[in-house]
Design a protein around this motif. Structure first.
Motif, short mmCIF file in Angstrom:
data_model
loop_
_atom_site.label_atom_id
_atom_site.label_comp_id
_atom_site.label_asym_id
_atom_site.label_seq_id
_atom_site.Cartn_x
_atom_site.Cartn_y
_atom_site.Cartn_z
N ASN B 27 14.64 1.46 1.75
CA ASN B 27 12.63 1.08 1.50
C ASN B 27 11.91 2.59 1.42
N GLY B 30 7.93 2.26 -3.39
CA GLY B 30 7.67 2.53 -5.02
C GLY B 30 7.35 3.66 -5.95
N PHE B 113 -3.04 0.93 -13.71
CA PHE B 113 -2.60 -0.10 -13.44
C PHE B 113 -3.01 -2.03 -12.69
N TRP B 114 -4.04 -1.10 -11.37
CA TRP B 114 -4.93 -2.04 -11.15
C TRP B 114 -6.19 -2.26 -11.28
N LEU B 117 -4.64 -4.76 -14.10
CA LEU B 117 -4.33 -6.31 -13.69
C LEU B 117 -5.08 -7.39 -13.18
N PHE B 124 -6.28 -11.76 -8.70
CA PHE B 124 -5.29 -10.95 -7.82
C PHE B 124 -5.45 -10.49 -6.23
N GLN B 125 -5.05 -10.43 -5.41
CA GLN B 125 -5.76 -9.60 -4.19
C GLN B 125 -4.97 -8.35 -4.15
N PRO B 126 -5.21 -7.60 -3.15
CA PRO B 126 -4.21 -6.18 -3.67
C PRO B 126 -3.23 -6.63 -2.22
N PRO B 127 -2.33 -6.39 -2.39
CA PRO B 127 -1.46 -6.19 -0.92
C PRO B 127 -1.75 -5.69 1.02
N PRO B 128 -1.91 -5.92 1.56
CA PRO B 128 -2.55 -5.39 3.33
C PRO B 128 -2.25 -4.09 2.89
N GLY B 129 -1.14 -3.63 2.35
CA GLY B 129 -0.61 -2.56 2.97
C GLY B 129 -0.77 -1.41 1.67
N VAL B 130 -1.33 -1.81 0.94
CA VAL B 130 -1.11 -1.19 -0.99
C VAL B 130 -2.04 0.37 -0.55
N THR B 133 1.23 2.21 1.43
CA THR B 133 2.06 2.15 0.30
C THR B 133 1.78 3.77 -0.71
N ILE B 134 0.19 3.48 -1.73
CA ILE B 134 0.46 4.41 -2.43
C ILE B 134 0.00 5.42 -1.82
N GLN B 137 3.77 7.32 -2.03
CA GLN B 137 3.97 8.00 -3.19
C GLN B 137 3.23 9.12 -3.80
#
Lengths: 275, 175
Positions: B27, B30, B113-114, B117, B124-130, B133-134, B137
């Motif tokens: 878990n 990233g 990266f974004w 991308l 491409f749509q950023p995932p909901p929990g971006v 996560t960042i 990170q």
């Protein structure tokens, strides 16, 4: 200097967009890189697992652990049988009344071990230790006892890359097991999935099981995908928003099954001509 | 010799990140060891040695990942250039750099990266929990980043010392 950097950046951007348009050109070199790294991944992960197994099975609660493993296997097996039974019963009753086509799925499986995960935190894929030599081809579905986990997207000699169900680029033609209402299950790269294009008129409840419809030509019909965890109906729009929790635990599985044959559909059976 | 040992070290890091880390810390949000390696190269090594290494490692990651092809082959070299340029501007002698550069590296790598991308995969749509996560990170890099970069430097100096000793012994044996 600045002009050179700008030119380099521009050519990089152009190369990047071209690389994704003509992906096949890069397929061969990519196989070389995968074939080089994957054996080491396999060696490391097998050593770790062997070390863990030695610890778990020989030094620490030997009998309890073995019994636990056996019971877990039995439970997985029973869940799969129960699902197949439910699916078969529903299929039978429906076929008697309505079905006008035959779905021929002759599943042959091959077991593979997970040897590595995606190095990128934003994409979800795994590497498995079976490749072209074992009969793998691009597009084959990959499952575990709990349900579908994804499909093969790249094949090297002895290794393959599998795109997981929860990746944002993944899409599976799915349906609610009870109501047979269809939609497209898409990953959200966050461990969850969304069932898109489900019409508002269909009754969907939290806890409903979502299975593959078999209509995408990739996954056989009736494989378990997940269960509905939330249903949102906006005031406007023709679709409802459905969140789905996958049955498979994407953090824990170590072995997977690859279905070696894709579903085939035959048209409506023709009545036999008199001799 | 230097680029080859850097590439081999990078390969070991990739294998560690794709096998050992997910096995023990499934878990972990990233964790990108390659990003830290890029920051380390930018801080301590010359571009002519580190650039080919970073290009090769980016290419390998592109092949192992399901991300659009070429994204890491682009992100890491540009990040290396920016980090190297920043370190030169801010003077590499400053010890405080080790504390902040990993986080700065993370911001640079994620931003590039974004952006790239969207070039490679326009829809491409950023995932909901971006965001979360960042955030995780960022915290992880703030705490562990400096330690890992110091560790990289220790491994480098230790392997250099061993190599020197080995060469010295070989030279004496020949004499």
């Amino acid at each position: 200097m600045i002009f050179g950097l700008v030119a380099l950046a521009l050519s990089n951007v152009i190369a990047l967009s071209l690389a994704n348009k003509f992906n096949d050109v890069y397929a061969k070199p990519s196989r070389i890189a995968v074939s080089f790294i994957a054996p080491f991944q396999e060696l490391v992960i097998k050593s770790i697992r062997a070390g863990r197994d030695v610890w778990l099975h020989y030094f620490y609660l030997v009998s309890v652990n073995q019994e636990n493993d056996r019971l877990k296997d039995a439970l997985r097996h029973t869940t799969e049988i129960q699902n197949r039974y439910l699916e078969t019963t529903m299929n039978n009753s429906r076929l008697r009344e309505l079905l006008k086509f035959q779905n021929h799925v002759e599943n042959r499986f091959i077991a593979a071990e997970v040897i590595g995960k995606d190095p990128s935190p934003w994409f979800k894929s795994i590497m498995i230790d079976k490749g072209r030599s074992a009969g793998m081809v691009k597009g084959l579905p990959v499952v575990v006892a709990e349900g579908v986990i994804g499909q093969v997207i790249e094949v090297a000699g002895h290794y393959s890359k599998v795109l997981l169900l929860i990746d944002q680029n993944s899409a599976v033609d799915a349906m609610i097991q009870k109501s047979r209402a269809r939609g497209v299950l898409k990953g959200d790269s966050n461990g969850q999935c969304n069932l898109s294009y489900m019409l508002r008129k269909h009754e969907v409840h939290i806890g409903d099981t979502v299975v593959t419809s078999g209509l995408d030509g990739v996954y056989p019909k009736g494989l378990r995908l997940g269960y509905v965890s939330a249903v949102t109906r906006q005031h406007s729009g023709i679709f409802q928003e459905i969140s789905v929790n996958p049955f498979a635990d994407f953090e824990k599985f170590e072995e997977v099954l690859v279905v070696l044959e894709r579903p085939m559909f035959s048209p409506e059976p023709q009545s036999e001509l008199p001799p | 010799m230097k680029p080859i040992s850097f590439i081999l070290f990078g390969f070991s890091l990739i294998i560690f990140q794709t096998t050992v880390l997910p096995f023990w810390f499934a878990n972990l949000p990233g964790c990108d060891l390659m990003m830290l390696l890029v920051v380390y190269f930018g801080m301590y090594h010359e571009l002519k040695v580190s650039m080919p290494t970073v290009l090769i490692l980016g290419y390998v990651i592109d092949n192992l990942s399901s991300a659009p092809f070429g994204i890491y082959t682009s992100v890491y070299p540009w990040s290396l250039l920016i980090v190297h340029w920043m370190v030169n501007i801010l003077h590499s002698g400053n010890r405080l750099l080790i504390v902040f550069m990993p986080v700065v590296g993370l911001i640079i790598v994620n931003a590039l990266f974004w952006i790239l991308l969207h070039v490679a995969q326009p829809g491409f749509q950023p995932p909901p929990g971006v965001g979360s996560t960042i955030g995780k990170q960022f915290l992880l890099t703030l705490i562990m980043g400096p330690v890992i970069i110091v560790l990289f430097e220790k491994i480098y100096s230790l392997s250099n010392r061993w190599l020197r000793k080995f060469k010295h012994r070989q030279g004496r044996a020949q004499v």
